[in-house]
Design a protein around this motif. Sequence first.
Motif, PDB file in Angstrom:
ATOM      1  N   ARG A 160       1.536  -1.233  -9.433  1.00  0.00           N
ATOM      2  CA  ARG A 160       0.495  -2.068 -10.029  1.00  0.00           C
ATOM      3  C   ARG A 160       0.335  -3.414  -9.330  1.00  0.00           C
ATOM      4  NH1 ARG A 160       2.684  -3.779 -16.035  1.00  0.00           N
ATOM      5  NH2 ARG A 160       4.619  -4.825 -15.423  1.00  0.00           N
ATOM      6  N   LYS A 161       1.275  -3.754  -8.460  1.00  0.00           N
ATOM      7  CA  LYS A 161       1.141  -4.979  -7.676  1.00  0.00           C
ATOM      8  C   LYS A 161       0.349  -4.738  -6.392  1.00  0.00           C
ATOM      9  CE  LYS A 161       5.529  -6.942  -9.291  1.00  0.00           C
ATOM     10  NZ  LYS A 161       6.867  -7.451  -8.890  1.00  0.00           N
ATOM     11  N   GLU A 162       0.080  -3.469  -6.092  1.00  0.00           N
ATOM     12  CA  GLU A 162      -0.616  -3.134  -4.857  1.00  0.00           C
ATOM     13  C   GLU A 162      -1.957  -2.437  -5.104  1.00  0.00           C
ATOM     14  OE1 GLU A 162       1.989  -0.827  -2.428  1.00  0.00           O
ATOM     15  OE2 GLU A 162       3.481  -2.415  -2.237  1.00  0.00           O
ATOM     16  N   LEU A 163      -2.471  -2.513  -6.317  1.00  0.00           N
ATOM     17  CA  LEU A 163      -3.725  -1.844  -6.646  1.00  0.00           C
ATOM     18  C   LEU A 163      -4.898  -2.377  -5.838  1.00  0.00           C
ATOM     19  CD1 LEU A 163      -3.260  -1.572 -10.508  1.00  0.00           C
ATOM     20  CD2 LEU A 163      -3.238   0.309  -8.868  1.00  0.00           C
ATOM     21  N   TRP A 164      -4.773  -3.604  -5.335  1.00  0.00           N
ATOM     22  CA  TRP A 164      -5.811  -4.170  -4.468  1.00  0.00           C
ATOM     23  C   TRP A 164      -6.056  -3.308  -3.232  1.00  0.00           C
ATOM     24  CZ3 TRP A 164      -3.934  -4.935   0.376  1.00  0.00           C
ATOM     25  CH2 TRP A 164      -2.546  -5.072   0.517  1.00  0.00           C
ATOM     26  N   ALA A 165      -5.045  -2.502  -2.868  1.00  0.00           N
ATOM     27  CA  ALA A 165      -5.134  -1.690  -1.652  1.00  0.00           C
ATOM     28  C   ALA A 165      -5.789  -0.326  -1.887  1.00  0.00           C
ATOM     29  CB  ALA A 165      -3.744  -1.505  -1.051  1.00  0.00           C
ATOM     30  N   LEU A 166      -6.265  -0.063  -3.088  1.00  0.00           N
ATOM     31  CA  LEU A 166      -6.892   1.237  -3.362  1.00  0.00           C
ATOM     32  C   LEU A 166      -7.986   1.611  -2.359  1.00  0.00           C
ATOM     33  CD1 LEU A 166      -7.038   1.450  -7.270  1.00  0.00           C
ATOM     34  CD2 LEU A 166      -6.079   3.156  -5.717  1.00  0.00           C
ATOM     35  N   PRO A 167      -8.868   0.680  -1.962  1.00  0.00           N
ATOM     36  CA  PRO A 167      -9.896   1.062  -0.958  1.00  0.00           C
ATOM     37  C   PRO A 167      -9.291   1.530   0.359  1.00  0.00           C
ATOM     38  CG  PRO A 167     -10.554  -0.957  -2.067  1.00  0.00           C
ATOM     39  CD  PRO A 167      -9.132  -0.674  -2.492  1.00  0.00           C
ATOM     40  N   LEU A 168      -8.094   1.044   0.698  1.00  0.00           N
ATOM     41  CA  LEU A 168      -7.468   1.433   1.960  1.00  0.00           C
ATOM     42  C   LEU A 168      -6.974   2.873   1.949  1.00  0.00           C
ATOM     43  CD1 LEU A 168      -5.372  -1.757   2.840  1.00  0.00           C
ATOM     44  CD2 LEU A 168      -7.543  -1.018   3.834  1.00  0.00           C
ATOM     45  N   ILE A 169      -6.890   3.462   0.774  1.00  0.00           N
ATOM     46  CA  ILE A 169      -6.451   4.862   0.681  1.00  0.00           C
ATOM     47  C   ILE A 169      -7.570   5.804   1.106  1.00  0.00           C
ATOM     48  CG2 ILE A 169      -5.669   6.672  -0.909  1.00  0.00           C
ATOM     49  CD1 ILE A 169      -4.215   4.603  -2.494  1.00  0.00           C
ATOM     50  N   ARG A 182       7.629   8.194   0.358  1.00  0.00           N
ATOM     51  CA  ARG A 182       8.397   7.612  -0.743  1.00  0.00           C
ATOM     52  C   ARG A 182       7.866   6.229  -1.079  1.00  0.00           C
ATOM     53  NH1 ARG A 182      14.823   9.008   0.386  1.00  0.00           N
ATOM     54  NH2 ARG A 182      14.599  11.293   0.318  1.00  0.00           N
ATOM     55  N   GLY A 183       7.871   5.919  -2.360  1.00  0.00           N
ATOM     56  CA  GLY A 183       7.414   4.606  -2.789  1.00  0.00           C
ATOM     57  C   GLY A 183       8.117   4.182  -4.057  1.00  0.00           C
ATOM     58  N   ASP A 184       7.965   2.933  -4.399  1.00  0.00           N
ATOM     59  CA  ASP A 184       8.559   2.373  -5.607  1.00  0.00           C
ATOM     60  C   ASP A 184       7.478   2.279  -6.672  1.00  0.00           C
ATOM     61  OD1 ASP A 184       9.788   0.949  -7.604  1.00  0.00           O
ATOM     62  OD2 ASP A 184      10.606  -0.601  -6.285  1.00  0.00           O
ATOM     63  N   PHE A 185       7.587   3.116  -7.696  1.00  0.00           N
ATOM     64  CA  PHE A 185       6.569   3.162  -8.744  1.00  0.00           C
ATOM     65  C   PHE A 185       6.426   1.815  -9.445  1.00  0.00           C
ATOM     66  CE2 PHE A 185       5.197   3.991 -13.140  1.00  0.00           C
ATOM     67  CZ  PHE A 185       3.978   4.585 -12.885  1.00  0.00           C
ATOM     68  N   GLU A 186       7.505   1.082  -9.545  1.00  0.00           N
ATOM     69  CA  GLU A 186       7.469  -0.212 -10.226  1.00  0.00           C
ATOM     70  C   GLU A 186       6.590  -1.219  -9.485  1.00  0.00           C
ATOM     71  OE1 GLU A 186       8.778  -0.862 -13.169  1.00  0.00           O
ATOM     72  OE2 GLU A 186       9.447   1.220 -13.279  1.00  0.00           O
ATOM     73  N   LYS A 187       6.315  -0.946  -8.197  1.00  0.00           N
ATOM     74  CA  LYS A 187       5.513  -1.883  -7.403  1.00  0.00           C
ATOM     75  C   LYS A 187       4.052  -1.453  -7.284  1.00  0.00           C
ATOM     76  CE  LYS A 187       9.446  -3.369  -4.551  1.00  0.00           C
ATOM     77  NZ  LYS A 187       9.993  -3.460  -3.179  1.00  0.00           N
ATOM     78  N   MET A 196       0.824  -1.211   0.000  1.00  0.00           N
ATOM     79  CA  MET A 196       0.000   0.000   0.000  1.00  0.00           C
ATOM     80  C   MET A 196       0.859   1.263   0.000  1.00  0.00           C
ATOM     81  SD  MET A 196      -2.737   1.299   2.825  1.00  0.00           S
ATOM     82  CE  MET A 196      -3.284   2.999   2.828  1.00  0.00           C
ATOM     83  N   ARG A 197       1.998   1.224   0.682  1.00  0.00           N
ATOM     84  CA  ARG A 197       2.850   2.413   0.793  1.00  0.00           C
ATOM     85  C   ARG A 197       3.248   2.960  -0.571  1.00  0.00           C
ATOM     86  NH1 ARG A 197       8.364   3.071   0.917  1.00  0.00           N
ATOM     87  NH2 ARG A 197       8.645   0.819   0.815  1.00  0.00           N
ATOM     88  N   ASN A 198       3.398   2.073  -1.538  1.00  0.00           N
ATOM     89  CA  ASN A 198       3.827   2.511  -2.858  1.00  0.00           C
ATOM     90  C   ASN A 198       2.720   3.224  -3.629  1.00  0.00           C
ATOM     91  OD1 ASN A 198       6.587   1.330  -2.882  1.00  0.00           O
ATOM     92  ND2 ASN A 198       5.488  -0.597  -2.690  1.00  0.00           N
ATOM     93  N   LEU A 199       1.473   3.052  -3.211  1.00  0.00           N
ATOM     94  CA  LEU A 199       0.355   3.738  -3.863  1.00  0.00           C
ATOM     95  C   LEU A 199       0.273   5.206  -3.459  1.00  0.00           C
ATOM     96  CD1 LEU A 199      -2.585   1.167  -3.564  1.00  0.00           C
ATOM     97  CD2 LEU A 199      -1.064   1.510  -5.495  1.00  0.00           C
ATOM     98  N   LEU A 200       0.662   5.492  -2.233  1.00  0.00           N
ATOM     99  CA  LEU A 200       0.449   6.832  -1.672  1.00  0.00           C
ATOM    100  C   LEU A 200       1.116   7.957  -2.466  1.00  0.00           C
ATOM    101  CD1 LEU A 200       0.654   6.043   2.152  1.00  0.00           C
ATOM    102  CD2 LEU A 200      -1.385   6.455   0.765  1.00  0.00           C
ATOM    103  N   PRO A 201       2.361   7.808  -2.929  1.00  0.00           N
ATOM    104  CA  PRO A 201       2.971   8.911  -3.681  1.00  0.00           C
ATOM    105  C   PRO A 201       2.248   9.214  -4.990  1.00  0.00           C
ATOM    106  CG  PRO A 201       4.645   7.370  -2.925  1.00  0.00           C
ATOM    107  CD  PRO A 201       3.312   6.719  -2.700  1.00  0.00           C
ATOM    108  N   PHE A 202       1.582   8.216  -5.570  1.00  0.00           N
ATOM    109  CA  PHE A 202       0.909   8.435  -6.851  1.00  0.00           C
ATOM    110  C   PHE A 202      -0.529   8.902  -6.684  1.00  0.00           C
ATOM    111  CE2 PHE A 202      -1.434   7.199 -10.660  1.00  0.00           C
ATOM    112  CZ  PHE A 202      -0.627   7.759 -11.646  1.00  0.00           C
ATOM    113  N   PHE A 203      -1.246   8.363  -5.699  1.00  0.00           N
ATOM    114  CA  PHE A 203      -2.667   8.674  -5.530  1.00  0.00           C
ATOM    115  C   PHE A 203      -2.931   9.750  -4.485  1.00  0.00           C
ATOM    116  CE2 PHE A 203      -2.749   4.466  -7.472  1.00  0.00           C
ATOM    117  CZ  PHE A 203      -3.707   4.643  -8.457  1.00  0.00           C
TER     118      PHE A 203
END
Length: 233
Positions: free
Chosen positions: A21-30, A14-19, A1-8
Amino acid sequence: MRNLLPFFTRLPVRGDFEKVRKELWALPLIAPITSALPTAVLYLGLPLANVLALLTLYLTIGLLHLDGLADWADGIMVKGDREKKIKAMKDLNTGIAGLFAVVIVLLLQVYSLPLVPFYALFLAELNSKFAMLLALATRKPLGSGLGAYFMEGVNLKQMAIGTALYLLLLVPFVLIEPFALASLLGLLAGFYVVHVSLENFGGLNGDCIGAVAEITRTGTLLVMAFLWAYLGG
């Protein structure tokens, strides 16, 4: 989920953009994160709470999705074939249709907030994030941009986890206040945007996903405002 935060969001994480799309399941947690400050503003009943809540929301999530909405509306409203519509959507200049769409979405949110319970913005954000995941799950990319990149990462497992998280976050509110179930109708707005995008462009890109996010949130608040008024909440 941490990697979603910088983009959304605009949170300094800080997050890894390459990761991502592997954490999109966590979108509701944002949703609990992005709606925290706006919901607090509404709960405290501060002066001009509806305006301040919306300002704090966009300070948290940024204007990327609003920009996508503007581009999407420009493409939808232009007359011509599919190629002309896609060209208009990708044009760097915002047209009158895009400006109109952004203004209407902002006004509908501002005027809906005083008519709904303070937790409605959380439910609207929850729908917004889940609708993005559903849109990505169509796996009908337009071009090879971010939309296509994210769609490649959405699979059945991600959808199952994302749906479970969505329901886990929604159910407590429904148990406390059954009226919260009305928020589900807001997802129809997101489905409509997906349908219109496929009809006009033949696929979805980042702008379409941004439009899904903004229109779903707005649709959720609008539906809840009408139902709350009629139910005498």
